[in-house]
Write a protein that holds these residues in place. Structure first.
Motif, short mmCIF file in Angstrom:
data_model
loop_
_atom_site.label_atom_id
_atom_site.label_comp_id
_atom_site.label_asym_id
_atom_site.label_seq_id
_atom_site.Cartn_x
_atom_site.Cartn_y
_atom_site.Cartn_z
N ARG A 19 43.86 36.98 37.62
CA ARG A 19 43.64 36.35 38.94
C ARG A 19 42.98 37.34 39.89
O ARG A 19 42.14 36.96 40.71
CB ARG A 19 44.98 35.87 39.50
N PHE A 20 43.33 38.61 39.77
CA PHE A 20 42.71 39.64 40.60
C PHE A 20 41.26 39.87 40.21
O PHE A 20 40.39 40.07 41.07
CB PHE A 20 43.51 40.95 40.47
N ARG A 21 40.98 39.82 38.90
CA ARG A 21 39.61 40.03 38.43
C ARG A 21 38.67 38.92 38.89
O ARG A 21 37.48 39.17 39.08
CB ARG A 21 39.59 40.14 36.90
N ARG A 22 39.21 37.71 39.06
CA ARG A 22 38.37 36.60 39.52
C ARG A 22 37.88 36.81 40.95
O ARG A 22 36.85 36.25 41.33
CB ARG A 22 39.14 35.27 39.43
N THR A 23 38.63 37.59 41.72
CA THR A 23 38.24 37.84 43.11
C THR A 23 38.06 39.34 43.35
O THR A 23 38.32 39.82 44.45
CB THR A 23 39.32 37.28 44.07
N TRP A 24 37.63 40.06 42.31
CA TRP A 24 37.56 41.52 42.41
C TRP A 24 36.57 41.98 43.47
O TRP A 24 36.77 43.01 44.12
CB TRP A 24 37.19 42.13 41.06
N LEU A 25 35.50 41.19 43.68
CA LEU A 25 34.49 41.63 44.65
C LEU A 25 35.07 41.68 46.05
O LEU A 25 34.96 42.70 46.74
CB LEU A 25 33.29 40.67 44.60
#
Length: 256
Positions: A19-25
C-alpha cells in the motif's frame, strides 16, 4: 513461532508495504518538500537572526525536531490507518478468526508502519544534508532512538486505530493533540530559552523528552537528561503494549 505463523506475519507486512509502494511518490516527495520549506522559513528567516542555539548552528539544531515531528505523524497515521481499514471493511473478523495470535498481528502491522516511518525519517535526514552540515555525536544511539520512537508511536497509532469508530476520530488525536504538543515541544527552539513559569510548564509536555533525547544523539546535549528521555520512551512502550494486550483479550472495539 511456527513456519505457518511466520508466513502470516510476512503476508500482512508485505500487504501493508505494498500500500505504501502504491503511493511512494507522494509518500516520499511530501517529506522532502516539507523539510525544504521548513529550512527556507525557519532556517533562512529565523536562522539569519538567531545563528546559534546552545552553541549549535540553528539550521543544524532544528534537524532532530524536523525528523521527530515527521516520524511521530507518520508512525501514528500508518499504524492507525493500517488496523482501522480492516475494521471499516469488515475483514477484521477474518483476521481475528485466522490462526495467528494477537502478538503476531501486532508485529506485522506495527512492523510495517515502523518501516514506513523509518524510511521517511531517513529521507528527511538525507534532505537536511543539502542545507546544513550535520555531524552525529552518537550515530548508533541515533539509529536506536529512531527505532524505539517509531515502534512506540506505531503502537500508539495501533491503539488509536482500534479505538476510532470513524475517520474523524482517527484524525482528532494526531491533529488536535500530538501536532500542537510537537510544536510546543522544542522542535524549533530550546526549552532553556523560555522564562519561568513557561519553562517549567513545558517539562510536562511528553514530546519534549522525545525531541531532547533525539537531539542528544546528534549533539551530545539536550534540554533534559538523556536518562529521562529513555525512561519516558520505555514507559510509553510498556504502556502501549499493555493496552493493546487488554484490547485483544477483551475484544474492545474489535468484535463489535
Amino acid at each position: 513461532m511456527s513456519l505457518q505463523n511466520f508466513h502470516a506475519i510476512a503476508s500482512i507486512y508485505k500487504f501493508e508495504l505494498h500500500r505504501f509502494r502504491r503511493t511512494w511518490l507522494t509518500g516520499l516527495l511530501v517529506p522532502v518538500i516539507t523539510t525544504t520549506l521548513y529550512f527556507v522559513v525557519f532556517g533562512g528567516a529565523i536562522g539569519s537572526r538567531m545563528t546559534e542555539v546552545d552553541g549549535i548552528a540553528y539550521g543544524a539544531f532544528i534537524v532532530p525536531g524536523l525528523i521527530m515531528m515527521s516520524m511521530l505523524t507518520e508512525s501514528i497515521f500508518n499504524a492507525s490507518f493500517g488496523i482501522y481499514m480492516p475494521k471499516y471493511s469488515g475483514t477484521i473478523y477474518e483476521l481475528l478468526s485466522a490462526p495467528i495470535s494477537a502478538t503476531e498481528t501486532v508485529i506485522a502491522y506495527v512492523g510495517a508502519a515502523a518501516t514506513k516511518s523509518l524510511i521517511v525519517g531517513t529521507i528527511i535526514f538525507l534532505t537536511a544534508h543539502l542545507f546544513v552540515d550535520i555531524h552525529i555525536a552518537h550515530p548508533f544511539a541515533m539509529a536506536g532512538f529512531m527505532l524505539l520512537i517509531a515502534i512506540s508511536f506505531c503502537l500508539f497509532g495501533f491503539i488509536l486505530g482500534i479505538w476510532a469508530q470513524g475517520f474523524e476520530q482517527l484524525q482528532v488525536i494526531p491533529l488536535l493533540v500530538v501536532t500542537p504538543l510537537t510544536f510546543l515541544g522544542g522542535a524549533f527552539y530550546s526549552v532553556h530559552m523560555l522564562a519561568d513559569p513557561w519553562r517549567t510548564m513545558t517539562l510536562f509536555n511528553p514530546i519534549v523528552y522525545l525531541i531532547s533525547g533525539f537531539r542528544w544523539t546528534f549533539f551530545g546535549r539536550g534540554d533534559v537528561a538523556i536518562e529521562y528521555s529513555l525512561l519516558f520512551v520505555a514507559a510509553m512502550l510498556i504502556l502501549c503494549i499493555a493496552i493493546i494486550g487488554w484490547m485483544f483479550r477483551t475484544g474492545y472495539r474489535l468484535k463489535k
